[in-house]
Enzyme design. Structure first.
Site, PDB file in Angstrom:
ATOM      1  N   LYS A 187       0.844  -1.196   0.000  1.00 46.86           N
ATOM      2  CA  LYS A 187       0.000   0.000   0.000  1.00 46.86           C
ATOM      3  C   LYS A 187       0.876   1.242   0.000  1.00 46.86           C
ATOM      4  CE  LYS A 187      -1.859   2.394   3.332  1.00 46.86           C
ATOM      5  NZ  LYS A 187      -1.653   3.742   2.750  1.00 46.86           N
ATOM      6  N   GLY A 215       7.242   4.457   8.303  1.00 48.55           N
ATOM      7  CA  GLY A 215       6.348   5.575   8.588  1.00 48.55           C
ATOM      8  C   GLY A 215       6.581   6.105   9.985  1.00 48.55           C
ATOM      9  N   SER A 216       5.514   6.597  10.601  1.00 49.26           N
ATOM     10  CA  SER A 216       5.663   7.245  11.906  1.00 49.26           C
ATOM     11  C   SER A 216       5.846   6.219  13.018  1.00 49.26           C
ATOM     12  CB  SER A 216       4.438   8.107  12.192  1.00 49.26           C
ATOM     13  OG  SER A 216       3.287   7.301  12.257  1.00 49.26           O
ATOM     14  N   THR A 217       6.522   6.633  14.074  1.00 47.20           N
ATOM     15  CA  THR A 217       6.723   5.768  15.233  1.00 47.20           C
ATOM     16  C   THR A 217       5.373   5.415  15.859  1.00 47.20           C
ATOM     17  OG1 THR A 217       8.929   6.633  15.592  1.00 47.20           O
ATOM     18  CG2 THR A 217       7.859   5.606  17.481  1.00 47.20           C
ATOM     19  N   GLY A 263       3.889   2.697  13.843  1.00 55.09           N
ATOM     20  CA  GLY A 263       4.745   1.524  14.053  1.00 55.09           C
ATOM     21  C   GLY A 263       4.392   0.789  15.341  1.00 55.09           C
ATOM     22  N   GLU A 274      10.547   0.625  10.018  1.00 51.62           N
ATOM     23  CA  GLU A 274      11.516   1.701   9.808  1.00 51.62           C
ATOM     24  C   GLU A 274      10.787   2.984  10.146  1.00 51.62           C
ATOM     25  OE1 GLU A 274      13.361   4.506   8.721  1.00 51.62           O
ATOM     26  OE2 GLU A 274      13.172   3.922   6.623  1.00 51.62           O
ATOM     27  N   CYS A 306      13.457  10.541   7.173  1.00 58.01           N
ATOM     28  CA  CYS A 306      13.541  10.017   8.531  1.00 58.01           C
ATOM     29  C   CYS A 306      14.960  10.124   9.072  1.00 58.01           C
ATOM     30  CB  CYS A 306      13.069   8.575   8.558  1.00 58.01           C
ATOM     31  SG  CYS A 306      13.793   7.595   7.249  1.00 58.01           S
ATOM     32  N   GLU A 358      10.405  14.669  16.367  1.00 56.56           N
ATOM     33  CA  GLU A 358      10.596  14.709  14.918  1.00 56.56           C
ATOM     34  C   GLU A 358       9.660  15.735  14.286  1.00 56.56           C
ATOM     35  OE1 GLU A 358       9.408  11.179  12.590  1.00 56.56           O
ATOM     36  OE2 GLU A 358      11.322  11.368  11.557  1.00 56.56           O
TER      37      GLU A 358
HETATM   38  P1  NAI Z   1       1.911   7.504   8.959  1.00 60.42           P
HETATM   39  O1  NAI Z   1       2.786   6.643   9.767  1.00 60.42           O
HETATM   40  O2  NAI Z   1       0.497   7.709   9.397  1.00 60.42           O
HETATM   41  O3  NAI Z   1       1.833   6.958   7.450  1.00 60.42           O
HETATM   42  C1  NAI Z   1       2.737   6.030   6.877  1.00 60.42           C
HETATM   43  C2  NAI Z   1       1.956   4.938   6.148  1.00 60.42           C
HETATM   44  O4  NAI Z   1       1.216   4.169   7.096  1.00 60.42           O
HETATM   45  C3  NAI Z   1       0.923   5.454   5.145  1.00 60.42           C
HETATM   46  O5  NAI Z   1       0.896   4.584   4.037  1.00 60.42           O
HETATM   47  C4  NAI Z   1      -0.380   5.360   5.930  1.00 60.42           C
HETATM   48  O6  NAI Z   1      -1.518   5.241   5.119  1.00 60.42           O
HETATM   49  C5  NAI Z   1      -0.147   4.093   6.731  1.00 60.42           C
HETATM   50  N1  NAI Z   1      -0.951   3.968   7.949  1.00 60.42           N
HETATM   51  C6  NAI Z   1      -1.472   4.958   8.735  1.00 60.42           C
HETATM   52  N2  NAI Z   1      -2.107   4.433   9.798  1.00 60.42           N
HETATM   53  C7  NAI Z   1      -1.986   3.087   9.709  1.00 60.42           C
HETATM   54  C8  NAI Z   1      -2.420   1.986  10.520  1.00 60.42           C
HETATM   55  N3  NAI Z   1      -3.098   2.181  11.648  1.00 60.42           N
HETATM   56  N4  NAI Z   1      -2.104   0.734  10.130  1.00 60.42           N
HETATM   57  C9  NAI Z   1      -1.391   0.524   9.007  1.00 60.42           C
HETATM   58  N5  NAI Z   1      -0.967   1.513   8.199  1.00 60.42           N
HETATM   59  C10 NAI Z   1      -1.261   2.784   8.543  1.00 60.42           C
HETATM   60  O7  NAI Z   1       2.634   8.904   8.806  1.00 60.42           O
HETATM   61  P2  NAI Z   1       1.964  10.343   8.508  1.00 60.42           P
HETATM   62  O8  NAI Z   1       0.730  10.543   9.332  1.00 60.42           O
HETATM   63  O9  NAI Z   1       1.835  10.479   7.055  1.00 60.42           O
HETATM   64  O10 NAI Z   1       3.105  11.317   9.057  1.00 60.42           O
HETATM   65  C11 NAI Z   1       3.158  11.632  10.438  1.00 60.42           C
HETATM   66  C12 NAI Z   1       4.579  11.749  10.909  1.00 60.42           C
HETATM   67  O11 NAI Z   1       5.253  10.513  10.761  1.00 60.42           O
HETATM   68  C13 NAI Z   1       5.451  12.729  10.135  1.00 60.42           C
HETATM   69  O12 NAI Z   1       5.288  14.017  10.606  1.00 60.42           O
HETATM   70  C14 NAI Z   1       6.821  12.180  10.383  1.00 60.42           C
HETATM   71  O13 NAI Z   1       7.299  12.659  11.616  1.00 60.42           O
HETATM   72  C15 NAI Z   1       6.620  10.684  10.476  1.00 60.42           C
HETATM   73  N6  NAI Z   1       6.944   9.973   9.222  1.00 60.42           N
HETATM   74  C16 NAI Z   1       8.090   9.239   9.149  1.00 60.42           C
HETATM   75  C17 NAI Z   1       8.447   8.618   7.971  1.00 60.42           C
HETATM   76  C18 NAI Z   1       9.697   7.831   7.842  1.00 60.42           C
HETATM   77  O14 NAI Z   1      10.235   7.722   6.744  1.00 60.42           O
HETATM   78  N7  NAI Z   1      10.172   7.196   8.900  1.00 60.42           N
HETATM   79  C19 NAI Z   1       7.628   8.725   6.763  1.00 60.42           C
HETATM   80  C20 NAI Z   1       6.396   9.465   6.955  1.00 60.42           C
HETATM   81  C21 NAI Z   1       6.107  10.071   8.133  1.00 60.42           C
END
Ligand code: NAI
Ligand code: MG
Length: 493
Positions: A199, A251-253, A256, A273, A307, A404
């Protein structure tokens, strides 16, 4: 509510060279984007079962680019069934050599269509074309090439073992490097004989859907790769599907942690990650101009949506003024604006939500008493933008130093001794990456063994290569991706 202009009014970094760049936009003529995209399941684009779509917009213009399908639990189930069938009937039985051939083919096709992918990545996600063209797309192809090479050599990678694939992998990726994260996740999974349901992030689904076209053209057996689009609920449906054997998430901690709880006790394998708050440490014996360029690249690269961004700068006290002045001069010349312009250094913030998050942190910083400086960049009327920002007069306990921000925001602190800076550098819940700038090899050695982070750069920053493992400690994640290490999460050894 704080406006970016409030900071500019107070602390504006003006810099005039007396000349300017003419616009140099990359053309959009050679790209094709459909008005609407379904999921990619069993080798075909399919309509979402519940019939719902959402718009994907360009964060630099707020224009709608296309309509993307909302994935329901039923769509995810169809994708998992197709992946399971492809796993047992074809992919896990195919020789490594043949799997490698498919991956080489995909890599070459990405290269052939690199320009189209770069333009779409910049339109949909807001990053400068220079970066999508020179970093995202070439590295995505490189990941497929690299893991294609491993496909027929797994027995050599793990001598004396008989490595076997795991089954169906569920992969969930973020919006900061859309195609690259897809390549990063798909290539090792496919090379090792697993099939995938992936996804993309809801704000940046397009290059993944274009990759689906390549996968079709490459004649990959149907069901080996499936893409289901949508937001968090769709991601959760993948995580909770009982016929998935492994979850890989970037994605976000916060998410995670939700995923880790959700799959506890299910036997599913997991790699995470997550976030970071990387220290970038500059010693008085460093080549200062080079270091300043590296610091700029480390945090303003991709609007700080990285990240492993070097978001916490530590400067040795004796050169603090010099470094600060040089940073200010350099930041004032960074060009912020149209991601499709080849001269742009800093593009659009990926979404309204992310811009709100960044501004919220700047407000927190101001309330905590930090001195915040912003360059005087003129911003387009539409779209989501944040000028490169320096945050000084902060200490370890400031939230803007601890948490972050994921934007073009650099905090600056000073230090006197290596021991002091090590303690400060390690004082966060994260441990993903870090950087050291010094002329002395021994200092590099001491610092890189002292910083608790998975990825460390010396006299450079944000350099990536498919052969080197990537991943974090503490709240930055679990497991490694990339390199030989990146094969293990997809194998029973
Ligand atoms: P997020 O962690 O919500 O999104 C990342 C992915 O996870 C997206 O594909 C989203 O649709 C999916 N997702 C969201 N909730 C989920 C759930 N409950 N179960 C499974 N998948 C789910 O990140 P978001 O809200 O876009 O960004 C928030 C913060 O996260 C940012 O401000 C940043 O600090 C951090 N972040 C870190 C990243 C990294 O590369 N480590 C990448 C993106 C965001
Ligand atoms: Mg978008």
């Amino acid at each position: 509510m704080l406006k970016e202009t409030d900071i500019q009014k107070k602390n504006r970094l003006d810099f005039s060279t007396g000349w300017s760049y003419d616009p140099a936009p990359e053309s959009r003529d050679h790209i094709t984007i459909k008005e609407q995209y379904g999921h990619f399941i069993n080798g075909k684009f399919t309509k979402p079962i519940e019939g719902n779509y959402f718009p994907t917009i360009s964060p630099s213009t707020e224009e709608e680019i296309s309509q993307i399908a909302v994935g329901s639990a039923a769509d995810v189930d169809a994708a998992v069934k197709s992946a399971r069938k492809a796993y047992s009937k074809t992919w896990s039985k195919m020789s490594g050599r043949d799997r490698g051939r498919y991956l080489f083919r995909i890599a070459r096709m990405i290269q052939e269509r690199a320009r189209e992918f770069a333009v779409i990545e910049s339109m949909d996600g807001g990053k400068p074309i220079r970066e999508s063209r020179d970093v995202d797309i070439p590295l995505a192809a490189a990941h497929f090439f690299y893991y294609a090479g491993w496909a027929d050599k797994l027995e050599y990678a793990f001598p004396g073992r008989k490595p076997k694939p795991i089954g169906v992998a569920g992969q969930i990726i973020p919006w900061n490097f859309p195609l690259l994260m897809a390549a990063w996740k798909l290539a090792p999974a496919l090379a090792t004989g697993n099939t995938v349901v992936l996804k993309p992030a809801e704000t940046t689904s397009l290059t993944c859907l274009k990759l689906a076209e390549i996968i079709q053209e490459a004649d990959l057996p149907p069901g080996v790769v499936n893409f289901v689009t949508g937001a968090g609920d769709t991601g959760a449906a993948i995580v909770n599907h009982e016929d998935i054997d492994k979850i890989a998430f970037t994605g976000s901690t916060a998410v995670g942690k939700i995923i880790q709880k959700a799959i506890a006790g299910t036997g599913k394998k997991l790699t995470l990650e997550l976030g970071g708050k990387a220290p970038n440490i500059i010693f008085e014996d460093a080549a200062v101009d080079q270091a300043v360029e590296g610091i700029i690249n480390g945090i303003f690269f991709n609007q700080g949506h990285v990240c492993c961004a070097g978001s916490r700068l530590f400067v040795q006290e004796s050169i603090a003024d010099e470094v600060r002045d040089k940073l200010i001069d350099r930041i004032a010349t960074l060009r912020v604006g149209d991601p499709l312009d080849k001269n742009t250094d800093v593009g659009a913030i990926n979404s309204k939500e992310q811009l709100d998050t960044i501004n919220r942190y700047l407000e927190i910083g101001l309330n905590e008493g930090a001195d915040i400086f912003q360059s005087s960049c003129e911003l387009p009327e539409k779209g989501y933008w944040c000028c490169p920002t320096l945050v000084a007069n902060v200490s370890q306990s400031h939230r803007i130093v601890q948490e972050e921000v994921f934007g073009p925001v650099l905090t600056i602190q000073t230090f006197r001794t290596p021991e002091e800076v090590l303690e400060k550098a390690n004082n966060t819940p994260y441990g993903l990456s870090g950087g050291v700038w010094t002329d002395k090899g021994s200092k590099i050695f001491n610092m890189t063994s002292g910083i608790k982070a998975g990825v460390l750069w010396a006299n450079t920053f944000n350099k990536f290569d498919p052969t080197s493992p990537f991943g974090g400690y503490k709240e930055s994640g679990l497991g490694r991706e990339g390199g030989l290490h990146g094969l293990t999460p997809y194998l029973n050894i």
